[in-house]
Design a protein around this motif. Structure first.
Motif, PDB file in Angstrom:
ATOM      1  N   PRO A 195       0.832  -1.204   0.000  1.00 51.12           N
ATOM      2  CA  PRO A 195       0.000   0.000   0.000  1.00 51.12           C
ATOM      3  C   PRO A 195       0.865   1.251   0.000  1.00 51.12           C
ATOM      4  N   SER A 196       0.222   2.379  -0.214  1.00 55.38           N
ATOM      5  CA  SER A 196       0.961   3.637  -0.321  1.00 55.38           C
ATOM      6  C   SER A 196       1.626   4.032   0.987  1.00 55.38           C
ATOM      7  N   TRP A 197       1.154   3.494   2.137  1.00 55.00           N
ATOM      8  CA  TRP A 197       1.745   3.915   3.400  1.00 55.00           C
ATOM      9  C   TRP A 197       3.191   3.460   3.574  1.00 55.00           C
ATOM     10  N   VAL A 198       3.726   2.631   2.687  1.00 53.95           N
ATOM     11  CA  VAL A 198       5.135   2.258   2.823  1.00 53.95           C
ATOM     12  C   VAL A 198       6.042   3.452   2.541  1.00 53.95           C
ATOM     13  N   ALA A 199       5.482   4.528   1.969  1.00 50.29           N
ATOM     14  CA  ALA A 199       6.276   5.735   1.714  1.00 50.29           C
ATOM     15  C   ALA A 199       6.193   6.729   2.866  1.00 50.29           C
ATOM     16  N   THR A 200       5.447   6.393   3.910  1.00 52.69           N
ATOM     17  CA  THR A 200       5.305   7.289   5.061  1.00 52.69           C
ATOM     18  C   THR A 200       6.563   7.253   5.922  1.00 52.69           C
ATOM     19  N   ARG A 201       7.007   8.413   6.370  1.00 53.59           N
ATOM     20  CA  ARG A 201       8.205   8.489   7.207  1.00 53.59           C
ATOM     21  C   ARG A 201       7.862   8.216   8.676  1.00 53.59           C
ATOM     22  N   LEU A 257       6.608  -3.000  -4.884  1.00 49.53           N
ATOM     23  CA  LEU A 257       5.750  -2.298  -5.840  1.00 49.53           C
ATOM     24  C   LEU A 257       4.601  -1.664  -5.075  1.00 49.53           C
ATOM     25  N   ARG A 258       4.440  -0.356  -5.199  1.00 48.75           N
ATOM     26  CA  ARG A 258       3.405   0.355  -4.463  1.00 48.75           C
ATOM     27  C   ARG A 258       2.127   0.482  -5.277  1.00 48.75           C
ATOM     28  N   VAL A 259       0.985   0.274  -4.617  1.00 51.97           N
ATOM     29  CA  VAL A 259      -0.315   0.490  -5.259  1.00 51.97           C
ATOM     30  C   VAL A 259      -1.163   1.356  -4.332  1.00 51.97           C
ATOM     31  N   PRO A 260      -2.021   2.213  -4.876  1.00 53.15           N
ATOM     32  CA  PRO A 260      -2.763   3.161  -4.039  1.00 53.15           C
ATOM     33  C   PRO A 260      -4.053   2.609  -3.449  1.00 53.15           C
ATOM     34  N   MET A 261      -4.523   1.446  -3.908  1.00 57.93           N
ATOM     35  CA  MET A 261      -5.896   1.073  -3.546  1.00 57.93           C
ATOM     36  C   MET A 261      -6.018   0.216  -2.283  1.00 57.93           C
ATOM     37  N   LEU A 262      -4.903  -0.110  -1.624  1.00 58.49           N
ATOM     38  CA  LEU A 262      -4.993  -0.931  -0.427  1.00 58.49           C
ATOM     39  C   LEU A 262      -5.369  -0.074   0.777  1.00 58.49           C
ATOM     40  N   THR A 263      -6.602  -0.191   1.245  1.00 55.52           N
ATOM     41  CA  THR A 263      -7.070   0.528   2.423  1.00 55.52           C
ATOM     42  C   THR A 263      -6.490  -0.129   3.673  1.00 55.52           C
ATOM     43  N   PRO A 264      -6.548   0.549   4.842  1.00 59.80           N
ATOM     44  CA  PRO A 264      -6.077  -0.102   6.068  1.00 59.80           C
ATOM     45  C   PRO A 264      -6.740  -1.452   6.316  1.00 59.80           C
ATOM     46  N   ARG A 265      -8.051  -1.559   5.986  1.00 58.65           N
ATOM     47  CA  ARG A 265      -8.727  -2.838   6.210  1.00 58.65           C
ATOM     48  C   ARG A 265      -8.158  -3.907   5.296  1.00 58.65           C
TER      49      ARG A 265
END
Length: 519
Positions: A195-201, A257-265
């Motif tokens: 998910p996109s949160w792998v880019a969060t610091r 590989l990052r994808v934007p559609m993976l929600t926390p759930r």
């Protein structure tokens, strides 16, 4: 926020000298941080009382006989008040890690009850470990998990008892839910869609530093009532943490590989599928990773000075968390028999899913031979005596090992009848020996992981005479290939390990000239 708190002045407590021991109460002693904090407080010379809903869960801790255990729940204000009588510093290390509809309400009620109880009992300070929160985000935008932890900290700071609120992000140490999620994801997925949160610091911190700050907070000046951000020296994205983990653990580089559609759930479901971390833990952790959590200050060092080399770097924290596996210390790492050497080591009471994967094949057989004869067979294993099962399979494994540069099975043994720690034994090494009882071998063949073989000779307690043979093969996989290796070999374990247990007990019976037990 705390209008219902009793602000009646309390009788002054007897003054303490700076070095006098304090009486500390620890809630959450059955948890990850609490179970590691108690021995730190004891080593600092303090007296420790533990408040737990199930005190019996403390009995497997090595320090259990050095503390006072009290049964109670922080939601029960009367019991909590009684438990806090005579306490100088109260550590609040409990919180809900679930997404139930009322967990925030429960956390709020428990914190308020604890604050009132501490005031009534005359406690000098409350120390709380909460979560690091983004400085630029209103609480309404935080994940429920982070929001609740922030609110609990505010309740203590606005209460009548001076409080130290430590705010940490990802804690690095074997057994920490955040670390275990990082471990399993990195080890099991050489290629991962994330998910996109792998880019969060985030700013991770070693569990050693967390415990150092917690312990040092016990002697904070009476006029200090505030929150402190605590973190290590590195600010990393989750992707960078996974890549660094792979490097430190000597795994091949990971493809992410990052994808934007993976929600926390969806992320929590994905984490639950790939790792043994329970979904009830995975979801709040995944939700929290949506937020950038970086320390805004390091003021804690004014009151708990940093030691040389601290706070620890991310890589150093990882190495300490993985150290026990690298040292092949099986007893310390995976059994209840020993005391871990450091806070970053696993504890016997850590949950089953903590500590990385460990595959085990266990075999037990009764024999009419005595423990003495059984031990003679165990100690004589290998070399010309062979391995008591599938000799062709052992030989082929030795040839394959030689082909890839390993030791092979031709090393034999130093002495035909006796073994000692450090002896080579075909493609094994004697790691531990308790004469007459235990032989532990560590594999030196080329493997995608670490392997041990243990053999025990125990007196049979359920019948007159005879012995019980116990055998345990353990494998700690290294990356995805290690998991695949274990499962590819699993169909042959009944032949190899089962045959070994059967033939070793038969050899002991021939040596003792007795008949095998019925059945």
């Amino acid at each position: 926020m705390e209008d219902d708190v009793d602000h009646t002045p309390q009788a002054p407590r007897t003054p303490r000298t700076p070095h006098a021991p304090l009486t500390c109460l620890v809630t959450g002693a059955t948890g990850y941080i609490g179970g590691r904090l108690v021995p730190e407080l004891l080593d600092a010379g303090h007296r420790v009382r533990c408040l737990a809903r199930s005190p019996e869960r403390l009995r497997d801790h090595p320090w259990a006989d050095r503390v006072e255990a009290v049964r109670g729940d922080v939601l029960d204000e009367a019991i909590t008040t009684a438990a806090l009588r005579g306490v100088d510093v109260a550590y609040y290390l409990v919180h809900s890690l679930n997404s139930g509809s009322r967990f925030e309400e429960r956390d709020r009620a428990a914190a308020r009850a604890f604050s009132r109880a501490a005031h009534t009992a005359g406690v000098r300070r409350i120390v709380y470990l909460g979560g690091l929160v983004p400085a630029d985000r209103p609480q309404a935008e935080l994940s429920p998990h982070l929001r609740s932890r922030a609110e609990v900290g505010e309740i203590f700071l606005e209460g009548p008892v001076p409080a130290t609120v430590l705010r940490a992000a990802v804690v690095i140490g074997s057994g920490s839910a955040s670390f275990e999620m990082l471990r399993y994801l990195t080890e099991r997925l050489p290629v991962m869609v994330t998910p996109s949160w792998v880019a969060t610091r985030v700013q991770p911190i070693a569990v050693r530093d967390v415990l150092r700050y917690l312990t040092g907070s016990a002697r904070m000046p009476a006029d200090v009532n505030r929150a402190f951000d605590i973190g290590g020296p590195d600010i990393l994205t989750y992707e960078q943490m996974m890549r660094r983990y792979a490097e430190v653990a000597e795994l091949p580089p990971r493809v992410i590989l990052r994808v934007p559609m993976l929600t926390p759930r969806l992320s929590s479901l994905w984490i639950g599928l790939v790792t043994p971390v329970p979904r009830a833990l995975a979801r709040p952790l995944a939700e929290s990773l949506r937020h950038e959590v970086v320390c805004g200050e390091h003021d804690i060092a004014r009151h708990v000075p940093d030691e040389p080399g601290s706070p620890l770097s991310f890589d150093r924290s990882l190495r300490l968390a993985l150290q026990r596996v690298r040292e092949a210390d099986v007893t310390t790492r995976w059994s209840n028999a020993s005391l871990p050497g450091a806070p970053s080591d696993p504890l016997p009471t850590d949950p089953d899913w903590a500590g990385g994967s460990l595959y085990t094949d266990r075999r037990t057989r009764s024999t009419a031979a005595g423990p003495h004869e059984l031990w003679r067979v165990i100690e004589g294993i290998g070399g010309d005596n062979g391995w008591y099962s599938a000799p062709l399979a052992w030989a082929v494994r030795g040839w394959l090992d030689r082909l890839v540069g390993g030791a092979g099975i031709r090393r034999g043994r130093r002495d035909a009848a006796r073994l000692r720690v450090g002896d080579s034994l075909d493609f094994w090494r004697v790691e531990e020996i308790e004469p007459g009882r235990l032989l532990r071998l560590r594999a030196e063949m080329r493997l995608p992981g670490l392997a041990w073989l243990e053999m025990y000779a125990d007196p049979h307690r359920d019948r007159d005479g005879g012995a019980r043979y116990r055998q345990r093969a353990l494998f700690h996989p290294h990356g995805l290939i290690g998991h695949l290796y274990w499962w590819s070999m699993a169909p042959f374990h009944a032949v190899i390990f089962g045959g070994m247990a059967r033939n070793i007990t038969r050899a002991a019976e021939r040596l003792a000239d007795v008949s095998p037990p019925p059945g």
